[in-house]
Design an enzyme around this catalytic site. Structure first.
Site, PDB file in Angstrom:
ATOM      1  N   GLU A  82     -11.503   9.612  -6.971  1.00 15.52           N
ATOM      2  CA  GLU A  82     -12.175   9.749  -5.681  1.00 15.52           C
ATOM      3  C   GLU A  82     -12.739  11.153  -5.488  1.00 15.52           C
ATOM      4  OE1 GLU A  82     -10.612   9.467  -1.212  1.00 15.52           O
ATOM      5  OE2 GLU A  82     -11.099   7.537  -2.111  1.00 15.52           O
TER       6      GLU A  82
ATOM      7  N   ARG B  57     -10.044  -0.023  -8.821  1.00 10.88           N
ATOM      8  CA  ARG B  57     -11.222   0.221  -7.992  1.00 10.88           C
ATOM      9  C   ARG B  57     -12.376   0.831  -8.778  1.00 10.88           C
ATOM     10  NH1 ARG B  57     -10.927   3.658  -2.395  1.00 10.88           N
ATOM     11  NH2 ARG B  57     -11.602   5.394  -3.701  1.00 10.88           N
TER      12      ARG B  57
ATOM     13  N   GLU C 206     -11.787   6.488  -9.333  1.00 11.95           N
ATOM     14  CA  GLU C 206     -13.148   6.879  -9.747  1.00 11.95           C
ATOM     15  C   GLU C 206     -13.152   8.127 -10.647  1.00 11.95           C
ATOM     16  OE1 GLU C 206     -13.023   4.430  -6.288  1.00 11.95           O
ATOM     17  OE2 GLU C 206     -12.279   6.458  -6.488  1.00 11.95           O
TER      18      GLU C 206
ATOM     19  N   HIS D  64      -7.330  -8.465   2.765  1.00 11.84           N
ATOM     20  CA  HIS D  64      -6.774  -7.112   2.845  1.00 11.84           C
ATOM     21  C   HIS D  64      -7.585  -6.323   3.861  1.00 11.84           C
ATOM     22  CE1 HIS D  64      -4.804  -3.400   1.641  1.00 11.84           C
ATOM     23  NE2 HIS D  64      -5.993  -2.830   1.429  1.00 11.84           N
TER      24      HIS D  64
ATOM     25  N   ASP E 196     -13.935  -0.409  -0.113  1.00 11.48           N
ATOM     26  CA  ASP E 196     -13.607  -0.432   1.318  1.00 11.48           C
ATOM     27  C   ASP E 196     -14.791  -0.921   2.137  1.00 11.48           C
ATOM     28  OD1 ASP E 196     -11.140   0.547   0.605  1.00 11.48           O
ATOM     29  OD2 ASP E 196     -11.636   2.633   1.062  1.00 11.48           O
TER      30      ASP E 196
ATOM     31  N   ASP F 295      -5.467   2.618  -7.395  1.00  9.22           N
ATOM     32  CA  ASP F 295      -6.452   2.971  -6.370  1.00  9.22           C
ATOM     33  C   ASP F 295      -6.978   4.381  -6.613  1.00  9.22           C
ATOM     34  OD1 ASP F 295      -8.008   2.505  -4.168  1.00  9.22           O
ATOM     35  OD2 ASP F 295      -6.439   2.897  -2.693  1.00  9.22           O
TER      36      ASP F 295
ATOM     37  N   ASP G 107       0.851  -1.182   0.000  1.00 10.60           N
ATOM     38  CA  ASP G 107       0.000   0.000   0.000  1.00 10.60           C
ATOM     39  C   ASP G 107       0.897   1.246   0.000  1.00 10.60           C
ATOM     40  OD1 ASP G 107      -2.303   1.740   0.402  1.00 10.60           O
ATOM     41  OD2 ASP G 107      -3.353  -0.025   1.166  1.00 10.60           O
TER      42      ASP G 107
END
Length: 825
Positions: free
Chosen positions: A425, A471, A423, A547, A488, A420, A307
């Site tokens: 985010e 994601r 989108e 995870h 998540d 990650d 990560d």
């Protein structure tokens, strides 16, 4: 009865039938599409039909015999002026050369292929879609200008169930919901979420059709939220194009959609192993210790995921560095090489955000790789991790810049990419990309990000299969090898309960590798029962990847004694099923069929299955019932009517279409195998610690016999697990397996044929094991290629076993006495 009476009776029946059809169809078509829309003219040029109305033009063309595309171009606006609207971001299929026909009458036009047809009523104007004489759906008001954009609406019948719209947690039947088409993370969700990371503008109906709205811009999909039998697509702008997809069953319907948008390439074999992952590993020392403990405790492992601490010591302030923090990872290249020596692949997280405090901010500004404001200046804004810019993945120079980073990491030995926050985010509406506004391209951002990585691998590492964990995505993202996960999720039983539904829905929508953070991600909830049940479910989901936030470990090596033992058993079963799972993945790459399949695939007319995600098929041959409640002692199982089923662990037989309440064991979740199934597995004696240890000669072919199955078939696909062109270049083995069963006056005879395709002669001869389950009694004899051979028999389990050297063609006969003939003797 004479001929005239027959004719009169036939006419009466025809009249009644026609009246019935009118009444049935009128329920769908009672309203004109648009009272102001007036038919003017029609012409067919080649296979394209153009229908002119007073408000604009329809263009209809066939992509195949089971897919029709309809476009509407308003007279006031072509809708295709923006670069983002010029071409489809979803479709890869080109219109096939299929025969089309146009029939014109005074009242209507019918444009048809051998499968589908579109009926256009001239007055009152309306479009109606049919498949092989069966009515599918009709436009209601069709295209409209609305207050905040544009709309397309359709008539629904009162009973059809609706699926699609991407990843949501709502229940399988999504009718009654109005859903935003805007990719957005939902942190800590449980068993209800209306908006998540994947918004796919696709609708499926239990009436066996799909509608794909081929437009990238944000909007909504309204699955009859007003309970007026209306399906409505709304968008801010863009393409007024949709494809209506049909099929004779669910498998064909889904395959037709995947053919339209692209098939998923076969992932590397190591992707089907166990992952070590958490948020996150802070240092090289910590990561090395984790790998060493997995190997010391002999818990199989294939990859470790880093990560965001790999590029910075803190969560905030360092995103965008995209280089190892040398204080905590002083010799990262040697670390990666050492892990590879232990058969452990390295995967790194990356994000598309470049913080103004990162080491690459000025570089990003100077090279003009960031999205901008309307004045062309790099757009900076605040979000959780700091003040940031966003890489404009639509800019050619940004794509090249980003790929160079990935290329350098791959050359250093990094085997997989984790994308990650894609989108994205946080994506302000006023932000501008090179090809449109944030809202115009928001839902295809992750799609384009995956595309640039996939294309980079094809250019610079053409023999390597990429691993791209993302994601967010869009229609067709699967063709780039995108591996989606469900975000998540909360580390609770509610979080677990939503996972089968999300994976099943996404599999139907082409993204067949949707999976979850096993054990749950969000919250410091130490619940060993939840953890082990989630991992046991994970055995039968596409990717096995525990995870979580680091307060409670996700890795099996750090759990309590019982939880660790149960987790280890689940992981070992996952590895034992590698031949079956890898073959299932190969089938997905060839056909587009999902790995996880809803029960209504087997019984599309069974109302009990239309909203059921409590159980599912793993491929064609397993029926899986996850344990989704704390302390659950019993499970109510409904067995589909398409087969007799056997308990995978005990061998207990269950009739097709029956129901049973079964006791639940700690060791595993209820799992059943289809009668007549060929299940290739690794032999019990081989305890693999990595998929790199896979050996074709250690495979055991399990056949589950039942007298109800006269014929059956299966296959086993193998290659080196690495080469991206293995199948295309013939570097594979495909073992086709077929069974035939018959009963004579005195004997039962089971014939098994094994025929290998691909591979050279040298790789064709190998050791294999054959196990035949559920035989009524000890065989009288076993013939291999017409020669009687010795075999092993287990009277308790009723399993016959033979170890043999496989030839390219094998013909087996297992003969045993009829039970009634034994009793007579």
């Amino acid at each position: 009865m004479n001929r005239s009476k027959v004719t009169r009776v036939s006419r009466v029946y025809y009249f009644v039938w026609s009246a019935a059809c009118f009444l049935i169809c009128s329920g769908f078509q009672a309203h004109a599409q648009n009272a102001q829309r007036i038919f003017e003219s029609a012409k067919k040029t080649g296979d394209v039909l153009e229908v002119q109305t007073n408000q604009g033009m329809y263009r209809i063309r066939a992509y195949s015999e089971e897919v029709l595309e309809t476009s509407f171009i308003p007279k006031s606006d072509t809708g295709l002026s923006s670069p983002v609207n010029a071409t489809s971001h979803a479709l890869v299929m080109k219109p096939q050369n299929v025969a089309t026909n146009l029939k014109i009458t005074p009242k209507n036009l019918t444009y048809s292929t051998q499968g589908m047809s579109l009926e256009i009523i001239k007055s009152p104007f309306q479009l109606r879609y049919w498949y092989r004489g069966k009515f599918l759906i009709s436009e209601k008001l069709g295209y409209e200008k609305i207050a905040n954009g544009e709309s397309l609406s359709f008539n629904l019948d009162a009973t059809e169930a609706l699926y699609g719209a991407g990843a949501r947690a709502l229940g399988m039947n999504r009718r009654g919901h109005k859903l935003p088409l805007y990719n957005k993370a939902h942190y800590g969700y449980e068993d209800y979420s209306e908006q998540m990371n994947f918004s796919i503008p696709l609708v499926y109906s239990s009436n066996m059709y799909g509608i794909h709205f081929d437009n990238a811009a944000i909007g909504t999909l309204d699955f009859d939220s007003q309970h007026d039998n209306t399906l409505r697509y709304e968008t801010i702008s863009g393409r007024k194009i949709y494809q209506v997809i049909a099929g004779e069953n669910w498998e064909k319907l889904v395959a037709n959609y995947v053919n339209l948008t692209g098939k998923q390439p076969l992932p590397p074999r190591w992707a089907f192993g166990n992952f070590a992952s958490r948020f996150g590993y802070h240092s090289e020392v910590e990561a090395r210790a984790v790998i060493a403990q997995y190997r010391a405790e002999q818990i199989p492992l294939d990859a470790i995921i880093f990560d965001l601490y790999w590029f910075g010591k803190e969560i905030k302030g360092t995103m965008g560095n995209l280089a190892f923090d040398r204080d905590n990872f002083p010799d990262q290249q040697q670390m990666i090489a050492d892990f590879a020596q232990k058969n452990v692949k390295t995967i790194l997280i990356t994000e598309p955000f470049i913080l103004t405090t990162s080491k690459r901010w000025q570089e990003a500004v100077d090279q003009n790789i960031l999205a901008t404001d309307k004045n062309g200046k790099a757009f900076a804004y605040d979000f959780y991790f700091g003040n940031t810019g966003l890489i404009d993945v639509f800019k050619p120079q940004a794509r090249d810049w980003f790929w160079t980073i990935y290329k350098n990491l791959a050359q250093a030995g990094v085997a997989g990419v984790w994308g990650d926050l894609g989108e994205p985010e946080v994506h302000p509406a006023e932000l501008q990309h090179v090809n449109g506004s944030a809202d115009q391209v928001h839902n295809i951002y992750g799609h384009e990000w995956a595309k640039l990585i996939a294309e980079g691998y094809q250019k610079d590492f053409p023999q390597q299969r990429p691993f791209i964990l993302m994601r967010a995505g869009y229609s067709g993202s699967q063709r780039f090898g995108l591996i989606p996960w469900s975000g998540d999720v909360n580390r609770t039983w509610g979080g677990l309960r939503s996972q089968p539904e999300i994976a099943l829905q996404m599999g139907m929508q082409g993204l067949a590798y949707m999976h979850s953070d096993l054990g749950g991600f969000a919250g410091a909830n130490l619940d060993d029962e939840l953890y082990t049940r989630w991992l046991q479910y994970g055995v039968f989901q596409p990717i096995f990847r525990p995870h979580a936030q680091e307060e409670v470990p996700a890795e099996a090596i750090f759990r309590s004694g019982k939880a660790k033992a149960l987790a280890k058993a689940a992981i070992e079963l996952r590895y034992q099923l590698l031949p079956y799972n890898y073959t299932l993945a190969f089938e997905n790459s060839q056909t587009g069929l999902p790995l996880m399949r809803p029960l209504f695939f087997a019984e599309p007319d069974n109302p009990e299955f239309l909203n059921d995600a409590s159980a599912y098929f793993w491929g064609r041959d397993f029926l899986v019932h996850p344990i989704l409640q704390a302390g659950q002692q019993n499970a109510d199982i409904r067995f589909p009517k398409n087969s007799v089923w056997f308990d995978f662990y005990s061998g207990q037989r269950f009739e097709a279409g029956s129901k049973a309440s079964v006791n639940v064991d700690d060791e595993h979740i209820p799992t059943y195998v289809r009668a007549g199934a060929f299940i290739p597995m690794m032999q019990d004696k081989l305890k693999m610690q990595s998929t790199e240890e896979y050996r074709g000669e250690a495979v055991s072919l399990h056949y589950f016999h039942d007298s109800s199955v006269a014929e059956s078939a299966g296959q086993l696909y193998e290659d080196d697990g690495k080469n991206a062109q293995a199948f295309e270049t013939g570097a594979y083995r495909l073992l086709k397996m077929r069974s035939q069963f018959k009963i004579t006056k005195a004997e039962h005879i089971l014939k098994l044929d094994l025929v290998q395709q691909g591979g050279d002669q040298e790789t064709s001869i190998r050791s294999l094991q054959l196990q035949v389950h559920q035989l009524a009694n000890r065989p009288l004899k076993v013939l291999r290629n017409d020669t009687e051979i010795d075999f092993l028999w287990n009277e308790k389990t009723k399993i016959m076993q033979v170890d043999f050297q496989q030839n390219r063609q094998e013909h087996w006969q297992i003969i045993w006495a009829r039970p009634d003939s034994i009793s007579k003797n």
